[in-house]
Scaffold this active site. Structure first.
Site, PDB file in Angstrom:
ATOM      1  N   CYS A 160     -16.892 -13.954  16.838  1.00 35.85           N
ATOM      2  CA  CYS A 160     -16.909 -12.973  15.759  1.00 35.85           C
ATOM      3  C   CYS A 160     -15.743 -13.202  14.801  1.00 35.85           C
ATOM      4  CB  CYS A 160     -16.859 -11.554  16.318  1.00 35.85           C
ATOM      5  SG  CYS A 160     -16.851 -10.367  14.973  1.00 35.85           S
ATOM      6  N   LYS A 205     -29.899   1.403  10.016  1.00 39.59           N
ATOM      7  CA  LYS A 205     -30.245   1.374  11.444  1.00 39.59           C
ATOM      8  C   LYS A 205     -31.023   2.614  11.869  1.00 39.59           C
ATOM      9  CE  LYS A 205     -26.373  -1.558  12.649  1.00 39.59           C
ATOM     10  NZ  LYS A 205     -25.145  -1.729  13.446  1.00 39.59           N
ATOM     11  N   ARG A 245     -32.654  -2.741  10.220  1.00 36.46           N
ATOM     12  CA  ARG A 245     -32.454  -3.689  11.340  1.00 36.46           C
ATOM     13  C   ARG A 245     -33.438  -3.398  12.478  1.00 36.46           C
ATOM     14  NH1 ARG A 245     -27.043  -5.740  11.182  1.00 36.46           N
ATOM     15  NH2 ARG A 245     -26.467  -5.945   9.004  1.00 36.46           N
ATOM     16  N   CYS A 265     -18.035  -5.392  22.911  1.00 32.28           N
ATOM     17  CA  CYS A 265     -18.694  -6.202  21.888  1.00 32.28           C
ATOM     18  C   CYS A 265     -18.340  -7.666  22.106  1.00 32.28           C
ATOM     19  CB  CYS A 265     -18.260  -5.755  20.504  1.00 32.28           C
ATOM     20  SG  CYS A 265     -16.555  -6.218  20.154  1.00 32.28           S
ATOM     21  N   CYS A 273     -12.420  -4.978  17.066  1.00 32.99           N
ATOM     22  CA  CYS A 273     -11.938  -4.465  15.778  1.00 32.99           C
ATOM     23  C   CYS A 273     -12.537  -3.082  15.569  1.00 32.99           C
ATOM     24  CB  CYS A 273     -12.290  -5.416  14.633  1.00 32.99           C
ATOM     25  SG  CYS A 273     -13.982  -5.255  14.040  1.00 32.99           S
ATOM     26  N   CYS A 276     -18.949  -2.142  17.095  1.00 30.78           N
ATOM     27  CA  CYS A 276     -20.222  -2.709  17.561  1.00 30.78           C
ATOM     28  C   CYS A 276     -20.610  -2.278  18.973  1.00 30.78           C
ATOM     29  CB  CYS A 276     -20.179  -4.219  17.469  1.00 30.78           C
ATOM     30  SG  CYS A 276     -19.960  -4.798  15.774  1.00 30.78           S
ATOM     31  N   ARG A 304     -30.001 -13.951  15.625  1.00 31.65           N
ATOM     32  CA  ARG A 304     -30.294 -12.685  16.306  1.00 31.65           C
ATOM     33  C   ARG A 304     -31.803 -12.440  16.287  1.00 31.65           C
ATOM     34  NH1 ARG A 304     -26.950  -8.014  13.774  1.00 31.65           N
ATOM     35  NH2 ARG A 304     -25.231  -8.876  14.999  1.00 31.65           N
ATOM     36  N   LYS A 342     -26.457  -2.395   5.398  1.00 33.43           N
ATOM     37  CA  LYS A 342     -27.315  -2.390   6.583  1.00 33.43           C
ATOM     38  C   LYS A 342     -27.867  -0.995   6.848  1.00 33.43           C
ATOM     39  CE  LYS A 342     -23.977  -3.864   9.360  1.00 33.43           C
ATOM     40  NZ  LYS A 342     -22.999  -4.078  10.460  1.00 33.43           N
TER      41      LYS A 342
HETATM   42 FE1  SRM Z   1     -21.940  -5.257  14.756  1.00 29.53          FE
HETATM   43  C1  SRM Z   1     -20.620  -6.902  12.167  1.00 29.53           C
HETATM   44  C2  SRM Z   1     -21.920  -8.066  16.556  1.00 29.53           C
HETATM   45  C3  SRM Z   1     -23.953  -3.764  16.986  1.00 29.53           C
HETATM   46  C4  SRM Z   1     -21.173  -2.188  13.416  1.00 29.53           C
HETATM   47  N1  SRM Z   1     -21.402  -7.170  14.383  1.00 29.53           N
HETATM   48  C5  SRM Z   1     -20.899  -7.630  13.174  1.00 29.53           C
HETATM   49  C6  SRM Z   1     -20.829  -9.161  13.204  1.00 29.53           C
HETATM   50  C7  SRM Z   1     -22.114  -9.694  12.692  1.00 29.53           C
HETATM   51  C8  SRM Z   1     -19.617  -9.781  12.492  1.00 29.53           C
HETATM   52  C9  SRM Z   1     -19.842 -10.212  11.073  1.00 29.53           C
HETATM   53  O1  SRM Z   1     -20.206  -9.392  10.206  1.00 29.53           O
HETATM   54  O2  SRM Z   1     -19.632 -11.389  10.804  1.00 29.53           O
HETATM   55  C10 SRM Z   1     -20.702  -9.377  14.746  1.00 29.53           C
HETATM   56  C11 SRM Z   1     -21.180 -10.732  15.267  1.00 29.53           C
HETATM   57  C12 SRM Z   1     -20.415 -11.121  16.500  1.00 29.53           C
HETATM   58  C13 SRM Z   1     -21.027 -12.226  17.266  1.00 29.53           C
HETATM   59  O3  SRM Z   1     -20.418 -13.323  17.326  1.00 29.53           O
HETATM   60  O4  SRM Z   1     -22.073 -12.053  17.859  1.00 29.53           O
HETATM   61  C14 SRM Z   1     -21.398  -8.148  15.265  1.00 29.53           C
HETATM   62  N2  SRM Z   1     -22.860  -5.852  16.391  1.00 29.53           N
HETATM   63  C15 SRM Z   1     -22.649  -7.023  17.033  1.00 29.53           C
HETATM   64  C16 SRM Z   1     -23.321  -7.032  18.394  1.00 29.53           C
HETATM   65  C17 SRM Z   1     -23.839  -8.400  18.806  1.00 29.53           C
HETATM   66  C18 SRM Z   1     -22.317  -6.484  19.423  1.00 29.53           C
HETATM   67  C19 SRM Z   1     -22.692  -6.676  20.878  1.00 29.53           C
HETATM   68  O5  SRM Z   1     -21.797  -7.135  21.594  1.00 29.53           O
HETATM   69  O6  SRM Z   1     -23.803  -6.353  21.293  1.00 29.53           O
HETATM   70  C20 SRM Z   1     -24.399  -5.960  18.156  1.00 29.53           C
HETATM   71  C21 SRM Z   1     -25.660  -6.533  17.590  1.00 29.53           C
HETATM   72  C22 SRM Z   1     -26.686  -5.457  17.386  1.00 29.53           C
HETATM   73  C23 SRM Z   1     -28.035  -5.960  16.967  1.00 29.53           C
HETATM   74  O7  SRM Z   1     -28.742  -6.495  17.811  1.00 29.53           O
HETATM   75  O8  SRM Z   1     -28.388  -5.767  15.795  1.00 29.53           O
HETATM   76  C24 SRM Z   1     -23.715  -5.106  17.101  1.00 29.53           C
HETATM   77  N3  SRM Z   1     -22.527  -3.329  15.062  1.00 29.53           N
HETATM   78  C25 SRM Z   1     -23.270  -2.915  16.121  1.00 29.53           C
HETATM   79  C26 SRM Z   1     -23.208  -1.490  16.240  1.00 29.53           C
HETATM   80  C27 SRM Z   1     -23.858  -0.650  17.334  1.00 29.53           C
HETATM   81  C28 SRM Z   1     -25.240  -0.191  16.981  1.00 29.53           C
HETATM   82  O9  SRM Z   1     -25.766  -0.535  15.916  1.00 29.53           O
HETATM   83  O10 SRM Z   1     -25.796   0.536  17.784  1.00 29.53           O
HETATM   84  C29 SRM Z   1     -22.394  -1.037  15.215  1.00 29.53           C
HETATM   85  C30 SRM Z   1     -21.956   0.433  14.979  1.00 29.53           C
HETATM   86  C31 SRM Z   1     -23.009   1.260  14.340  1.00 29.53           C
HETATM   87  C32 SRM Z   1     -22.954   1.136  12.856  1.00 29.53           C
HETATM   88  O11 SRM Z   1     -23.637   0.279  12.305  1.00 29.53           O
HETATM   89  O12 SRM Z   1     -22.179   1.868  12.226  1.00 29.53           O
HETATM   90  C33 SRM Z   1     -21.970  -2.206  14.471  1.00 29.53           C
HETATM   91  N4  SRM Z   1     -21.068  -4.637  12.996  1.00 29.53           N
HETATM   92  C34 SRM Z   1     -20.779  -3.337  12.663  1.00 29.53           C
HETATM   93  C35 SRM Z   1     -20.027  -3.333  11.443  1.00 29.53           C
HETATM   94  C36 SRM Z   1     -19.492  -2.071  10.704  1.00 29.53           C
HETATM   95  C37 SRM Z   1     -20.537  -1.499   9.810  1.00 29.53           C
HETATM   96  C38 SRM Z   1     -19.994  -0.436   8.907  1.00 29.53           C
HETATM   97  O13 SRM Z   1     -20.754   0.450   8.521  1.00 29.53           O
HETATM   98  O14 SRM Z   1     -18.826  -0.485   8.534  1.00 29.53           O
HETATM   99  C39 SRM Z   1     -19.862  -4.680  11.072  1.00 29.53           C
HETATM  100  C40 SRM Z   1     -19.121  -5.224   9.833  1.00 29.53           C
HETATM  101  C41 SRM Z   1     -19.883  -5.020   8.568  1.00 29.53           C
HETATM  102  O15 SRM Z   1     -21.070  -4.706   8.542  1.00 29.53           O
HETATM  103  O16 SRM Z   1     -19.234  -5.188   7.540  1.00 29.53           O
HETATM  104  C42 SRM Z   1     -20.511  -5.465  12.070  1.00 29.53           C
HETATM  105 FE1  SF4 Z   2     -16.799  -8.322  15.905  1.00 28.99          FE
HETATM  106 FE2  SF4 Z   2     -15.522  -6.064  15.473  1.00 28.99          FE
HETATM  107 FE3  SF4 Z   2     -18.141  -6.049  15.946  1.00 28.99          FE
HETATM  108 FE4  SF4 Z   2     -16.503  -6.577  17.901  1.00 28.99          FE
HETATM  109  S1  SF4 Z   2     -16.581  -4.641  16.781  1.00 28.99           S
HETATM  110  S2  SF4 Z   2     -18.359  -7.775  17.394  1.00 28.99           S
HETATM  111  S3  SF4 Z   2     -14.885  -7.665  16.898  1.00 28.99           S
HETATM  112  S4  SF4 Z   2     -17.185  -6.928  14.190  1.00 28.99           S
END
Ligand code: SRM
Ligand code: SF4
Length: 569
Positions: A443, A219, A151, A437, A482, A486, A82, A217
């Site tokens: 993922c 943000k 981040r 997402c 899920c 994201c 990333r 994390k």
């Molecule tokens: Fe996310 C985890 C993809 C934005 C909340 N996210 C993941 C992972 C890395 C899975 C993992 O932990 O192994 C995913 C990788 C998938 C892949 O194959 O690419 C993933 N998140 C993404 C992206 C690529 C989605 C997209 O389609 O654009 C976004 C990358 C953002 C970036 O450039 O940094 C992405 N993730 C977000 C957002 C939206 C935002 O930040 O505006 C959220 C919700 C906001 C938040 O953080 O609460 C988000 N991602 C999560 C979470 C839940 C965090 C939590 O507090 O519980 C996880 C899982 C975790 O951290 O345990 C996660």
């Molecule tokens: Fe993966 Fe769940 Fe984030 Fe979608 S919402 S990219 S399925 S961790």
């Protein structure tokens, strides 16, 4: 619950990721050894956690899983890198570099994320180091794009009606630099830089984070009203720029936003940020740093499910938090200033800023830049980049702005777009305001499809909006594979959250400004049920809405959702 003091005073209390961080020699671990180990395509288990701080996730090709198992092979390990782009603005040279890297080392696609980053999927371990080097050669990097640190700092990429855009973008970079980890590990491992002092780094290697980094994390997003295109209320810190007499007066600060939650664990929930006051521009870095330090010191180091800032705040209370912030920063928060958000969506098409430059908002479905036989989006954008006549702005809605175009270059861009038949007009309003997402196939946390499934589902939903005469409505629709959120589903007007293959929970009732959480409407729906629900809802909306009433507002007025309904399952 263990806090930083607890694990410092009793190191045996640091378990799991906390132990890995503390023992990692400032994020080095055994990454170097893992990279040269040719016996496996994976890295050592602890290193998978540390790699995240370097912007890299170890993944597997999930569809090859059972086949490889049958053949008694290890999973097909691939890596996702990333690339952070604070504020989302990249140059045409950088775009071309990303385009090349995706072909050379990745799966040939570039993913624009919901946080204004580039992602490459499908990198093999043997190519990881070269790909990170190439990213750095383009003057971008992957440092702290993931991991328990701050981040990519987001900022509205849209300068259309804001003279203060450049200043707010500068502050974005300032905050980003200030919160970037200081450990030289990244440069040593990926760029072959020697350790300056040699041996164990001094304790001040990470003056801000310490060797324990953050509990989870973190943000931050900045935004310039009337657009809330970085969805600031879903961030740990959201900063709303306030313009007075054409100048940046400062920021309203919102704290404690986050979307993630775990099914069946009632301690977890999505939460929107709470505005706690106003901060002048000169004080903003100090205030932001102090929020980070409070979270560092008081965040939960025992249970990662409830370790985000939102839980620290709810646990201690917002008044405690505000007092702690004022004491630590030695800055008194001023009363919140008025502001209005029109929308958390992007502006499409051409628009001129006050300096006379043009910006073109281009819809990119779910942020995936790729070529297919009939749709050569990647080639088209590359041809534009080769002309070096614009910058490339990633939006938090996975779209692209071709920015800073002078009058005479506008027709050049139009001609290239038209040659490749790339036009925002090819898409319905619903599609243009949708997000999905990544989910499958990369993922590891996905229960259901999102990016690969939503486009086809929208083809079917479009027929329903058309039949009801609401096809021009800019209803926000978001899908995730899920509950982690994201694609920020929990403030969308309609959301589908994956529970099992082909099965989704349905949420209704977010608003267009991104400042209201939706509510769980129906559980465990398959496609026929989803379409049926939407048929009923859209018919009711088309016939029963008040003038200018949005779909999200309608669902509350008609009590499809209420405050009594839980936010999640
Ligand atoms: Fe996310 C985890 C993809 C934005 C909340 N996210 C993941 C992972 C890395 C899975 C993992 O932990 O192994 C995913 C990788 C998938 C892949 O194959 O690419 C993933 N998140 C993404 C992206 C690529 C989605 C997209 O389609 O654009 C976004 C990358 C953002 C970036 O450039 O940094 C992405 N993730 C977000 C957002 C939206 C935002 O930040 O505006 C959220 C919700 C906001 C938040 O953080 O609460 C988000 N991602 C999560 C979470 C839940 C965090 C939590 O507090 O519980 C996880 C899982 C975790 O951290 O345990 C996660
Ligand atoms: Fe993966 Fe769940 Fe984030 Fe979608 S919402 S990219 S399925 S961790």
């Amino acid at each position: 619950m263990n806090t930083l003091d607890d694990i410092r005073n009793n190191p045996e209390k640091a378990v799991g990721v906390e132990k890995i961080k503390a023992d990692s020699n400032y994020l080095r671990g055994t990454i170097n050894e893992s990279l040269i180990d040719r016996i496996t395509g994976a890295v050592a288990e602890d290193d998978t956690q540390l790699l995240k701080f370097h912007g890299i996730y170890q993944q597997t090709d999930r569809e090859l899983g059972s086949e490889r198992k049958q053949q008694k092979l290890e999973p097909y390990f691939i890596f996702m890198a990333r690339v952070r782009v604070p504020g989302g603005i990249s140059t045409s040279e950088q775009w071309l570099a990303m385009d090349r890297i995706s072909d050379e080392y990745g799966n040939g696609t570039v993913k624009l994320t919901t946080r204004q980053a580039f992602q490459f999927h499908g990198i093999l371990k043997a190519n990881l180091k070269d790909s990170i080097k190439k990213i750095n050669d383009s003057l971008l990097d992957t440092i702290s794009a993931c991991g328990d640190v701050n981040r990519n700092v987001m900022c509205s990429p849209n300068p259309l009606n804001a003279d203060i855009h450049a200043e707010v973008n500068d502050i974005t970079h300032q905050i980003s630099r200030h919160l970037t980890p200081q450990s030289p590990a990244y440069h040593e491992i990926w760029l072959d830089k020697q350790l300056v002092a040699g041996g164990e780094p001094a304790a001040e290697t990470e003056p801000l984070y310490t060797k324990h980094y953050l509990p989870r994390k973190f943000k931050i997003a900045l935004v310039i009203p009337p657009y809330n295109d970085t969805d600031i209320f879903t961030n740990d810190i959201g900063l709303i720029a306030i313009e007075e007499n054409g100048k940046l007066a400062g920021f309203n600060i919102a704290v404690g936003g986050g979307m993630g939650n775990t099914i069946g664990d009632e301690r977890t929930y999505p939460r929107l940020g709470t505005i706690i006051g106003f901060v002048e521009p000169g004080n903003i870095t100090k205030v932001v740093e102090s929020v980070v330090l409070i979270q560092r010191d008081f965040g939960n180091r025992e249970d990662r499910k409830i370790a985000r800032l939102k839980y620290t705040i709810d646990n201690k209370g917002i008044d405690w938090f505000t007092n702690a912030l004022e004491t630590r920063s030695n800055i008194k928060l001023l009363p919140e200033k008025p502001y209005t958000f029109k929308s958390n969506q992007d502006v499409y098409g051409w628009g001129k800023d006050t300096a006379g430059n043009w910006h073109f908002g281009l819809f990119i479905e779910n942020g995936r830049i790729r070529d297919t036989a009939n749709f050569r989006l990647k080639t088209c954008v590359r041809k534009i980049a080769e002309k070096a006549i614009c910058d490339f702005r990633l939006s938090g809605n996975q779209n692209l702005i071709l920015g800073n175009v002078i009058d005479q270059n506008k027709p050049i861009i139009d001609a290239i777009l038209s040659e490749y038949e790339i036009s925002n007009d090819n898409h319905s309003a619903l599609r243009k305001y949708s997000l999905a997402c990544v989910a499958l196939n990369t993922c590891p946390l996905a229960f259901a499809e999102a990016e690969r499934y939503l486009p086809g589902l929208i083809d079917k939903i479009d027929k329903i909006t058309l039949a009801n005469g609401i096809e021009k409505d800019e209803i926000s629709l978001r899908m995730t594979g899920c509950t982690n959120g994201c694609a920020r589903p929990y403030n969308a007007e309609i959301a589908f959250v994956g529970r099992a293959p082909g099965v989704y929970n349905m949420y209704l009732g977010g608003n267009r400004e991104g400042s209201r959480l939706n509510r769980l409407y129906k559980e465990m729906l398959k496609e026929p049920e989803i379409l049926k629900e939407l048929e009923v809802l859209f018919k009711a909306y088309a016939t029963g809405r008040k003038e200018q009433e949005t779909f999200g507002d309608f669902t509350w007025r008609k009590a499809y959702v209420t405050d009594q309904i839980p936010i999640t399952a």
